[in-house]
Design an enzyme around this catalytic site. Structure first.
Site, PDB file in Angstrom:
ATOM      1  NE  ARG A 101      12.020  31.947 -54.251  1.00  0.00           N
ATOM      2  CZ  ARG A 101      10.767  32.358 -54.143  1.00  0.00           C
ATOM      3  NH1 ARG A 101      10.507  33.598 -53.863  1.00  0.00           N
ATOM      4  NH2 ARG A 101       9.771  31.513 -54.348  1.00  0.00           N
ATOM      5  CB  ILE A 115      15.053  27.682 -61.830  1.00  0.00           C
ATOM      6  CG1 ILE A 115      15.806  28.340 -62.997  1.00  0.00           C
ATOM      7  CG2 ILE A 115      14.007  28.624 -61.262  1.00  0.00           C
ATOM      8  CD1 ILE A 115      14.909  28.566 -64.207  1.00  0.00           C
ATOM      9  CG  ASP A 116      20.396  25.305 -59.065  1.00  0.00           C
ATOM     10  OD1 ASP A 116      19.339  25.722 -58.563  1.00  0.00           O
ATOM     11  OD2 ASP A 116      21.372  24.986 -58.377  1.00  0.00           O
ATOM     12  CB  CYS A 168      11.839  37.848 -54.946  1.00  0.00           C
ATOM     13  SG  CYS A 168      11.882  36.477 -53.821  1.00  0.00           S
ATOM     14  NE  ARG A 201       3.360  38.040 -55.781  1.00  0.00           N
ATOM     15  CZ  ARG A 201       4.535  37.598 -56.176  1.00  0.00           C
ATOM     16  NH1 ARG A 201       5.604  38.347 -56.012  1.00  0.00           N
ATOM     17  NH2 ARG A 201       4.673  36.409 -56.709  1.00  0.00           N
ATOM     18  CG  ASP A 220       5.661  30.432 -47.486  1.00  0.00           C
ATOM     19  OD1 ASP A 220       5.049  29.795 -48.355  1.00  0.00           O
ATOM     20  OD2 ASP A 220       6.793  30.903 -47.654  1.00  0.00           O
ATOM     21  NE  ARG A 232      11.555  32.849 -58.152  1.00  0.00           N
ATOM     22  CZ  ARG A 232      11.490  31.531 -58.080  1.00  0.00           C
ATOM     23  NH1 ARG A 232      10.429  30.970 -57.561  1.00  0.00           N
ATOM     24  NH2 ARG A 232      12.454  30.789 -58.560  1.00  0.00           N
ATOM     25  CE  LYS A 287       1.225  32.867 -52.823  1.00  0.00           C
ATOM     26  NZ  LYS A 287       2.491  32.560 -53.482  1.00  0.00           N
ATOM     27  CG  ASN A 288       2.269  28.855 -52.519  1.00  0.00           C
ATOM     28  OD1 ASN A 288       2.102  29.761 -53.337  1.00  0.00           O
ATOM     29  ND2 ASN A 288       2.943  29.010 -51.404  1.00  0.00           N
ATOM     30  CB  VAL A 302      13.375  27.318 -46.540  1.00  0.00           C
ATOM     31  CG1 VAL A 302      12.859  27.162 -47.953  1.00  0.00           C
ATOM     32  CG2 VAL A 302      12.946  26.142 -45.654  1.00  0.00           C
TER      33      VAL A 302
HETATM   34  C1  EPZ Z   1       7.436  27.551 -53.029  1.00  0.00           C
HETATM   35  O1  EPZ Z   1       8.456  28.323 -53.624  1.00  0.00           O
HETATM   36  C2  EPZ Z   1       6.383  28.548 -52.572  1.00  0.00           C
HETATM   37  N1  EPZ Z   1       5.875  29.293 -53.730  1.00  0.00           N
HETATM   38  C3  EPZ Z   1       6.998  29.525 -51.571  1.00  0.00           C
HETATM   39  O2  EPZ Z   1       5.946  30.382 -51.102  1.00  0.00           O
HETATM   40  C4  EPZ Z   1       7.535  28.731 -50.390  1.00  0.00           C
HETATM   41  O3  EPZ Z   1       8.170  29.607 -49.490  1.00  0.00           O
HETATM   42  C5  EPZ Z   1       8.545  27.685 -50.893  1.00  0.00           C
HETATM   43  O4  EPZ Z   1       7.908  26.842 -51.876  1.00  0.00           O
HETATM   44  C6  EPZ Z   1       9.059  26.796 -49.776  1.00  0.00           C
HETATM   45  O5  EPZ Z   1       7.992  26.155 -49.150  1.00  0.00           O
HETATM   46  C7  EPZ Z   1       4.973  28.687 -54.542  1.00  0.00           C
HETATM   47  O6  EPZ Z   1       4.598  27.543 -54.351  1.00  0.00           O
HETATM   48  C8  EPZ Z   1       4.469  29.508 -55.697  1.00  0.00           C
HETATM   49  P1  EPZ Z   1      11.663  25.931 -53.286  1.00  0.00           P
HETATM   50  P2  EPZ Z   1       9.641  27.575 -54.455  1.00  0.00           P
HETATM   51  O7  EPZ Z   1      11.980  25.576 -54.699  1.00  0.00           O
HETATM   52  O8  EPZ Z   1       9.083  26.401 -55.168  1.00  0.00           O
HETATM   53  C9  EPZ Z   1      16.309  26.974 -53.446  1.00  0.00           C
HETATM   54  C10 EPZ Z   1       4.869  32.387 -50.636  1.00  0.00           C
HETATM   55  O9  EPZ Z   1       5.067  33.294 -49.819  1.00  0.00           O
HETATM   56  N2  EPZ Z   1      16.252  26.463 -54.823  1.00  0.00           N
HETATM   57  O10 EPZ Z   1      11.206  24.849 -52.355  1.00  0.00           O
HETATM   58  O11 EPZ Z   1      10.366  28.606 -55.236  1.00  0.00           O
HETATM   59  C11 EPZ Z   1      15.507  28.252 -53.296  1.00  0.00           C
HETATM   60  O12 EPZ Z   1      16.294  29.367 -53.668  1.00  0.00           O
HETATM   61  C12 EPZ Z   1       6.034  31.781 -51.385  1.00  0.00           C
HETATM   62  O13 EPZ Z   1       3.726  31.902 -50.910  1.00  0.00           O
HETATM   63  C13 EPZ Z   1      17.449  26.368 -55.536  1.00  0.00           C
HETATM   64  O14 EPZ Z   1      18.521  26.702 -55.041  1.00  0.00           O
HETATM   65  O15 EPZ Z   1      10.566  27.085 -53.253  1.00  0.00           O
HETATM   66  C14 EPZ Z   1      15.171  28.252 -51.837  1.00  0.00           C
HETATM   67  O16 EPZ Z   1      16.263  28.753 -51.096  1.00  0.00           O
HETATM   68  C15 EPZ Z   1       7.362  32.399 -50.981  1.00  0.00           C
HETATM   69  N3  EPZ Z   1      17.402  25.888 -56.810  1.00  0.00           N
HETATM   70  C16 EPZ Z   1      14.968  26.767 -51.525  1.00  0.00           C
HETATM   71  O17 EPZ Z   1      15.618  26.048 -52.574  1.00  0.00           O
HETATM   72  C17 EPZ Z   1      16.211  25.501 -57.390  1.00  0.00           C
HETATM   73  O18 EPZ Z   1      16.234  25.051 -58.553  1.00  0.00           O
HETATM   74  C18 EPZ Z   1      13.512  26.339 -51.485  1.00  0.00           C
HETATM   75  O19 EPZ Z   1      12.927  26.714 -52.692  1.00  0.00           O
HETATM   76  C19 EPZ Z   1      15.021  25.616 -56.658  1.00  0.00           C
HETATM   77  C20 EPZ Z   1      15.069  26.090 -55.366  1.00  0.00           C
END
Ligand code: EPZ
Length: 418
Positions: free
Chosen positions: A122, A124-125, A117, A397, A305, A93, A23-24, A327
């Site tokens: 989550r 996106i900064d 969520c 999902r 995950d 998202r 999926k990811n 994380v």
């Molecule tokens: C991806 O999410 C995956 N989703 C998540 O899987 C997975 O848990 C995560 O990577 C970590 O491996 C998809 O690929 C669709 P991150 P993502 O950006 O990209 C913070 C599942 O169950 N952050 O690495 O959103 C964020 O809040 C899902 O399949 C910021 O602060 O993860 C988090 O605490 C759940 N600012 C941490 O970083 C940002 O701009 C990691 O987030 C971006 C992220």
């Protein structure tokens, strides 16, 4: 399809399972197809609701999307729309990953600000800061983020944290930048390596995916590509833990075992027998499990995950384990539901103190997110009596034919429409 899973616990799983495409990875490959007007073919696509939502986003943007079995054919055409609407972004998202390719191709894109969520804010900064470093202007108003850039200029950018989504969005934006972009402190997940492979198939020069330094040479691709997505390492890890908690034996195929090697090592430390092979791995449960400590980290560390699913195994171990979630800031929402099934887990900030208990008992529980839902199913498989898992749209999902796959190896699980 809403409904609940009704599970009669205590059955030992045995047999062979084929995991679906990741999926990811697939969600990002779909976004990357927006970089070219030519047709992109993505194979090994799971039929799950997140992929359906991303297909809706692409259709909304004016792209052609054809889905036959496990094959997706996407043609973004010349002038797709440039706005990913709120009603779709709130469903998933990962829709924000259209930002990078749209800005690369058209110099402008708008995306509804994704909400938080059940596992965290989550934010996106990091995505937006990286786009600004490449020369884009970011305007946030009325619940939408609009990103504009006459010309994106390649340069060295860095991430405060190896964010998976930010790494991917910036790789895709960099394809439309002049010159070379280097992303430092990049995430190293296998799905990012898969995306780089997909881009290379379109003729884009990308190097370093899988390392903390990724280099992208700007230049929009003129051709599409035909690419099979990697197997889903999180689905594979979920099945490994299903075998462990039911003290069964599974042969899990269709995944590169090195994509979840440290997770399998950690399960081995607890007493699960794992044997890697070409197509995946064999996993055998044990009568007794040892308590182990787990800290979730970006790849190649233990994947966040698989944290909820691992918590179920450690609840059956002898002794006290500590799980540290590094994380996401609130990925323990589901623990209350596990404790209703007889687990003895106490949350202290980012740590979950898991005291092994002799047995779990079936109960009515509700999924709070995708992986928590999977963990509650695993707990139901291990528990005595009947468990009903509600809110299973979360599970749909990210898991294709979840109950059918589990039933095929001996689980007593049915989906009951409510
Ligand atoms: C991806 O999410 C995956 N989703 C998540 O899987 C997975 O848990 C995560 O990577 C970590 O491996 C998809 O690929 C669709 P991150 P993502 O950006 O990209 C913070 C599942 O169950 N952050 O690495 O959103 C964020 O809040 C899902 O399949 C910021 O602060 O993860 C988090 O605490 C759940 N600012 C941490 O970083 C940002 O701009 C990691 O987030 C971006 C992220």
């Amino acid at each position: 399809m809403e409904g609940k899973f009704v599970i009669e616990g205590g059955k030992t799983l045995a047999g062979r399972l084929e995991v679906s495409g990741a999926k990811n990875s697939v969600l990002k490959l779909m976004a990357a197809a927006l970089l070219t007007p030519e047709e992109c073919v993505i194979r090994n696509v799971p039929r799950i609701t997140d992929v359906e939502t991303m297909a809706e986003v692409l259709l909304h943007l004016g792209a052609e999307v054809k889905w036959q079995g496990k094959v997706l054919r996407i043609r973004s055409g010349e002038f797709p729309g440039r706005k990913a609407p709120y009603h779709l972004v709130r469903k998933m998202r990962a829709s924000i990953l259209v930002l990078g390719p749209l800005v690369a191709r058209y110099g402008e894109a708008s995306v509804a600000i994704p909400g938080g969520c059940n596992i965290g804010a989550r934010k996106i900064d990091f995505h937006l800061k990286g786009l600004q470093m490449l020369g884009a202007e970011v305007i946030t108003e009325h619940g939408y983020i609009t990103v504009k850039a006459r010309r994106l200029k390649g340069r060295n950018i860095y991430l405060d944290f190896p964010s998976v989504g930010a790494t991917e969005n910036l790789m895709l934006a960099a394809v439309g930048a002049d010159g070379v972009t280097r992303i430092e402190n990049a995430a190293r997940e296998p799905e990012i390596q898969d995306l780089a492979e997909f881009l290379r198939g379109m003729g884009v020069e990308v190097h370093g995916a899988g390392t903390p330094l990724i280099e992208v040479k700007g230049g929009l691709p003129e051709r599409g590509t035909d690419h099979a997505a990697i197997g889903d390492r999180i689905e594979a890890g979920t099945f490994a833990l299903a075998a462990a908690v039911t003290r069964g034996e599974l042969d899990v195929r269709g995944v590169n075992p090195f994509h979840l090697r440290l997770a399998l090592e950690k399960m081995g430390e607890a007493g699960v027998e794992v044997e890697l092979h070409e197509e995946g791995f064999k996993v055998r449960g044990a009568e007794r499990y040892r308590a182990v400590n787990v800290a979730t980290l970006p790849f190649p560390g233990f994947p966040t995950d698989l944290q909820p699913q691992m918590m179920v195994l450690l609840s059956l171990a002898e002794g006290v384990s500590v799980i540290t979630e590094n994380v996401f800031e609130s990925r323990f929402m589901f623990v209350g539901e596990l404790n209703r099934m007889g687990c003895d887990i106490e949350i202290k900030g980012q740590h979950a103190v898991v005291r092994g208990v002799g047995r779990l008992s079936g109960a009515e529980v509700s999924a709070t997110d995708l992986r928590a839902g999977a963990a509650l199913v695993l707990a139901g498989l291990a528990a005595e009596g009947v468990t009903e898992v509600m809110e299973i749209h979360h599970v749909d999902r990210g898991y294709e034919n979840f109950e059918e796959k589990l039933r095929s190896v001996g689980a007593n699980i049915t989906r009951v429409m409510s």
